[in-house]
Design an enzyme around this catalytic site. Structure first.
Site, mmCIF file in Angstrom:
data_model
loop_
_atom_site.group_PDB
_atom_site.id
_atom_site.type_symbol
_atom_site.label_atom_id
_atom_site.label_comp_id
_atom_site.label_asym_id
_atom_site.label_seq_id
_atom_site.Cartn_x
_atom_site.Cartn_y
_atom_site.Cartn_z
ATOM 1 N N ASN A 196 25.186 34.481 -32.836
ATOM 2 C CA ASN A 196 26.397 35.277 -32.617
ATOM 3 C C ASN A 196 26.905 35.232 -31.179
ATOM 4 O O ASN A 196 28.103 35.396 -30.951
ATOM 5 C CB ASN A 196 26.095 36.728 -33.030
ATOM 6 N N TYR B 244 37.599 27.500 -25.891
ATOM 7 C CA TYR B 244 37.075 28.325 -26.993
ATOM 8 C C TYR B 244 37.335 27.637 -28.334
ATOM 9 O O TYR B 244 36.457 27.585 -29.206
ATOM 10 C CB TYR B 244 37.741 29.697 -26.925
ATOM 11 N N ILE C 279 38.741 41.074 -34.069
ATOM 12 C CA ILE C 279 37.834 42.180 -34.374
ATOM 13 C C ILE C 279 37.750 43.077 -33.135
ATOM 14 O O ILE C 279 37.599 42.571 -32.008
ATOM 15 C CB ILE C 279 36.422 41.636 -34.721
HETATM 16 P P1 NAP Z 1 31.071 40.655 -27.339
HETATM 17 O O1 NAP Z 1 31.291 42.076 -27.671
HETATM 18 O O2 NAP Z 1 31.516 40.146 -26.009
HETATM 19 O O3 NAP Z 1 29.516 40.352 -27.538
HETATM 20 C C1 NAP Z 1 28.943 39.110 -27.241
HETATM 21 C C2 NAP Z 1 27.587 39.347 -26.604
HETATM 22 O O4 NAP Z 1 26.981 38.075 -26.297
HETATM 23 C C3 NAP Z 1 27.718 40.100 -25.262
HETATM 24 O O5 NAP Z 1 26.734 41.094 -25.136
HETATM 25 C C4 NAP Z 1 27.514 38.979 -24.262
HETATM 26 O O6 NAP Z 1 27.092 39.396 -22.999
HETATM 27 C C5 NAP Z 1 26.460 38.156 -24.984
HETATM 28 N N1 NAP Z 1 26.304 36.859 -24.345
HETATM 29 C C6 NAP Z 1 27.221 36.186 -23.610
HETATM 30 N N2 NAP Z 1 26.675 35.075 -23.112
HETATM 31 C C7 NAP Z 1 25.390 35.046 -23.542
HETATM 32 C C8 NAP Z 1 24.319 34.153 -23.314
HETATM 33 N N3 NAP Z 1 24.461 33.066 -22.536
HETATM 34 N N4 NAP Z 1 23.124 34.417 -23.896
HETATM 35 C C9 NAP Z 1 22.957 35.522 -24.649
HETATM 36 N N5 NAP Z 1 23.938 36.415 -24.875
HETATM 37 C C10 NAP Z 1 25.143 36.179 -24.320
HETATM 38 O O7 NAP Z 1 31.750 39.690 -28.403
HETATM 39 P P2 NAP Z 1 32.043 39.893 -29.980
HETATM 40 O O8 NAP Z 1 33.476 40.155 -30.126
HETATM 41 O O9 NAP Z 1 31.053 40.797 -30.591
HETATM 42 O O10 NAP Z 1 31.815 38.395 -30.467
HETATM 43 C C11 NAP Z 1 30.617 37.961 -31.100
HETATM 44 C C12 NAP Z 1 30.833 36.537 -31.623
HETATM 45 O O11 NAP Z 1 31.909 36.549 -32.567
HETATM 46 C C13 NAP Z 1 31.216 35.523 -30.553
HETATM 47 O O12 NAP Z 1 30.627 34.273 -30.826
HETATM 48 C C14 NAP Z 1 32.710 35.429 -30.697
HETATM 49 O O13 NAP Z 1 33.221 34.188 -30.234
HETATM 50 C C15 NAP Z 1 32.877 35.600 -32.184
HETATM 51 N N6 NAP Z 1 34.212 36.087 -32.566
HETATM 52 C C16 NAP Z 1 34.680 37.289 -32.115
HETATM 53 C C17 NAP Z 1 35.965 37.689 -32.480
HETATM 54 C C18 NAP Z 1 36.576 38.997 -32.036
HETATM 55 O O14 NAP Z 1 37.785 39.187 -32.277
HETATM 56 N N7 NAP Z 1 35.849 39.903 -31.418
HETATM 57 C C19 NAP Z 1 36.728 36.860 -33.297
HETATM 58 C C20 NAP Z 1 36.222 35.653 -33.727
HETATM 59 C C21 NAP Z 1 34.938 35.280 -33.363
HETATM 60 P P3 NAP Z 1 28.231 39.554 -21.851
HETATM 61 O O15 NAP Z 1 29.167 40.631 -22.326
HETATM 62 O O16 NAP Z 1 27.449 39.890 -20.639
HETATM 63 O O17 NAP Z 1 28.947 38.209 -21.766
#
Ligand code: NAP
Length: 256
Positions: A99, A164, A197
Site C-alpha cells: 500500500n 505517479y 479517497i
Molecule cells: P497516505 O495517507 O499518504 O499514506 C501512505 C503511507 O505510506 C504514509 O504513512 C507514508 O508516510 C507511507 N510511506 C511513504 N513512503 C514510504 C516508504 N518509503 N516506506 C514505507 N512507508 C512509506 O496515502 P493514502 O492516500 O492512504 O494512499 C495509500 C496508497 O493508495 C498509495 O499507494 C496511493 O498511491 C494509493 N492511492 C491513494 C489514493 C487517494 O486518493 N488517497 C488514490 C489512489 C491510490 P509519509 O506520510 O511519511 O510519506
C-alpha cells in the site's frame, strides 16, 4: 483461507498473517484495522516509526494481534530483514498489501530527475522489494495473496503526475506479470485502483481541484479509506479465490 467477510466485527482469531506497508496513515491504516477486525494477525509497517507505534497501539488495544516496525520499503536490505523477522515470529505470510505510496507532483516540463526517481522508488521499487521478500514463504506454502496499490491514475493518467502515473501503470503491469508467474503456485496477485479517497495524501491537491473531482464523480463525494480497505479484505478472502491479475477500479464510477 476462510471467507469471512461476514465477520464484520469478528472476534475470531485466525492464523493468517497479513503484512501491510504504509499502514500508519490513510488507506493503509484503515486496511490494517479492517484485517484486524477480521481476525488476521496484522503486521504493519511505515516509514514513520511514531505512526507505526500509534497504529499498532490504536488497532491492537489488547484485542487484536497487531505488530509493526518502521520500514522504508525502498531500502531492500531493511525490507529483507523485516520479512525475516516476520517469518521468525509467525512462520508465514499469507497476504501482502503493498500500500505504501507517495506523490510528488509537477508538470512534465518542470519535473526534476529527483522528483521522478523518488516516486518510482517508493511506488515501484518498494512494491518489488516487499513482494520479492515474501514470495519464498508463499511459494513454500503454495498459497498467498499479493495486493498492490495502483490508482485510477494508473488507468487514465493525470495532469501533473507523470511520475505517479508511470509508477501506477507499472504496478498494474507487475500485477499482471506476477499473476502469470505465481498463479500456478497458488498465489493470487491483484491491483486495486482507487479514485480520490479522503486521506492525508489529498492534502497536496488544491481544494478547487477536489471540488471538480467531486462534481465529476457520479457518487458526488470522495471515497473513504474504509471503502478501499473493504476491497482489499474481499480480494484477500476465499470469496475472491478465482480473481487473479485484475486491476480493480474503486472510484465511485469517476471514469464513466
Ligand atoms: P497516505 O495517507 O499518504 O499514506 C501512505 C503511507 O505510506 C504514509 O504513512 C507514508 O508516510 C507511507 N510511506 C511513504 N513512503 C514510504 C516508504 N518509503 N516506506 C514505507 N512507508 C512509506 O496515502 P493514502 O492516500 O492512504 O494512499 C495509500 C496508497 O493508495 C498509495 O499507494 C496511493 O498511491 C494509493 N492511492 C491513494 C489514493 C487517494 O486518493 N488517497 C488514490 C489512489 C491510490 P509519509 O506520510 O511519511 O510519506
Amino acid at each position: 483461507m476462510e471467507a469471512s467477510l461476514q465477520l464484520k466485527e469478528g472476534s475470531i482469531q485466525r492464523d493468517e498473517v497479513v503484512v501491510i506497508s504504509g499502514a500508519g496513515s490513510g488507506i493503509g491504516l484503515a486496511t490494517a484495522r479492517r484485517f484486524a477486525e477480521l481476525g488476521y494477525r496484522v503486521v504493519a509497517c511505515d516509514i514513520d516509526p511514531q505512526r507505526v507505534d500509534e497504529a499498532v497501539g490504536d488497532i491492537g488495544q489488547g484485542r487484536h494481534d497487531v505488530w509493526g516496525r518502521a520500514v522504508d520499503v525502498t531500502w531492500r536490505a531493511g525490507v529483507q530483514d523485516f520479512v525475516s523477522q516476520i517469518i521468525d515470529r509467525y512462520g508465514r505470510v499469507d497476504v501482502l498489501v503493498n500500500n505504501a505510496g507517495i506523490t510528488v507532483d509537477a508538470r512534465i516540463e518542470s519535473m526534476t530527475e529527483s522528483q521522478f526517481d523518488q516516486v518510482m522508488s517508493v511506488n515501484v521499487k518498494g512494491v518489488v522489494n516487499l513482494s520479492q521478500a515474501v514470495i519464498p514463504a508463499m511459494r513454500q506454502a503454495e498459497r498467498g495473496v499479493i495486493l498492490n496499490a495502483s490508482s485510477v491514475v494508473g488507468l487514465y493518467g493525470n495532469f501533473g503526475q507523470t511520475n505517479y502515473a508511470a509508477s501506477k501503470f507499472a504496478v498494474i503491469g507487475m500485477t499482471k506479470t506476477w499473476a502469470r508467474e505465481l498463479g500456478p503456485s497458488g498465489i493470487r496477485v491483484n491491483a486495486v485502483c482507487p479514485g480520490f479517497i479522503a486521506t492525508p495524501m489529498l492534502a497536496a491537491v488544491p481544494d478547487k481541484v477536489l471540488e471538480k473531482v467531486v462534481q465529476k464523480s457520479w457518487m458526488r463525494r470522495l471515497g473513504e479509506a474504509s471503502e478501499i480497505a473493504d476491497v482489499y479484505a474481499f480480494l484477500a478472502s476465499d470469496a475472491a479465490s478465482y480473481i487473479n491479475g485484475v486491476a480493480l477500479e474503486v472510484s465511485g464510477g469517476i471514469s464513466l
